[in-house]
Design a protein around this motif. Structure first.
Motif, PDB file in Angstrom:
ATOM      1  N   GLU A 209      -2.449  -0.067  20.324  1.00 20.63           N
ATOM      2  CA  GLU A 209      -1.760   1.155  19.941  1.00 20.63           C
ATOM      3  C   GLU A 209      -0.288   0.850  19.648  1.00 20.63           C
ATOM      4  OE1 GLU A 209      -0.701   5.552  21.708  1.00 20.63           O
ATOM      5  OE2 GLU A 209      -2.436   4.486  22.520  1.00 20.63           O
ATOM      6  N   GLY A 210       0.202   1.347  18.536  1.00 20.93           N
ATOM      7  CA  GLY A 210       1.592   1.150  18.148  1.00 20.93           C
ATOM      8  C   GLY A 210       1.838  -0.138  17.372  1.00 20.93           C
TER       9      GLY A 210
ATOM     10  N   ARG B 126       1.780  -2.722  14.273  1.00 19.58           N
ATOM     11  CA  ARG B 126       1.826  -2.619  12.816  1.00 19.58           C
ATOM     12  C   ARG B 126       2.009  -4.004  12.235  1.00 19.58           C
ATOM     13  NH1 ARG B 126       7.351   0.798  11.912  1.00 19.58           N
ATOM     14  NH2 ARG B 126       6.941   0.429   9.726  1.00 19.58           N
TER      15      ARG B 126
END
Length: 195
Positions: free
Chosen positions: A180-181, A183
């Motif tokens: 999660e989070g 990129r």
């Protein structure tokens, strides 16, 4: 050599024809996209990423397939849909110090495309850096250092840095390992003697 994690070979490119086939920004973007996912993609899916029409992207995919860099993936049931996937987990180029002039020229052309792509990514970051969160702004980094180092130390340093990057490259390749989070981040690493 085969990587047991992904079952895909690590490819070292020495053929000037393959180097010339890769020396196109769209083809590098396609390879980057295919290398970042375990899911096969269509020319239309790649076109959205590289900013070309599906037919132009299909042309580049066929050129990459001819060069052995991508391959057709099994169909998901629709025979009209052509799926593509990367043929290698990672790849590098190495013309060799004693390569023929034609091979050295092909290697130089491909490196020029890499350098231009790197510069475009830096410029893109500069253009949008004011719009990203403070967390990502503070985490981003560009650094330039001159090191006094032996060839043996440089080899050790390269090995250590690449080992540090490896877990994050694996994370992008496996759909089940998304964090999660997380990129995509461009990591450009160059170590060249100055004199």
């Amino acid at each position: 050599m085969t990587d047991e994690r992904a079952g895909l070979p690590r490819m070292t490119i020495t053929d000037p024809q393959v180097m010339r086939a890769l020396a196109h920004p769209a083809r590098l973007a396609i390879l980057d996209h295919l290398g970042s996912t375990d899911e096969p993609v269509t020319a239309t899916g790649c076109a959205e990423v590289v900013g070309l029409s599906p037919s132009a992207t299909s042309y580049h995919l066929r050129a990459l397939a001819k060069a052995g860099m991508v391959e057709q993936a099994p169909s998901r049931g629709d025979a009209r849909e052509r799926l593509w996937r990367s043929a290698a987990q990672t790849w590098s180029i190495n013309a060799g110090q004693d390569a023929a002039p034609e091979t050295r020229a092909a290697e130089a052309a491909l490196i020029e495309v890499f350098v231009a792509r790197h510069l475009a990514r830096v410029r893109d970051w500069l253009d949008r850096s004011g719009e990203v969160s403070k967390e990502w702004y503070d985490a981003a980094m560009m650094s330039d250092s001159t090191l006094l180092i032996t060839a043996e130390e440089l080899t050790e340093l390269n090995t250590a840095v690449l080992a540090l990057l490896e877990p994050y490259k694996r994370r992008r390749r496996s759909a089940g390992s998304a964090v999660e989070g997380a990129r995509p981040v461009a990591a450009h690493y160059v170590m060249l003697p100055l004199d």
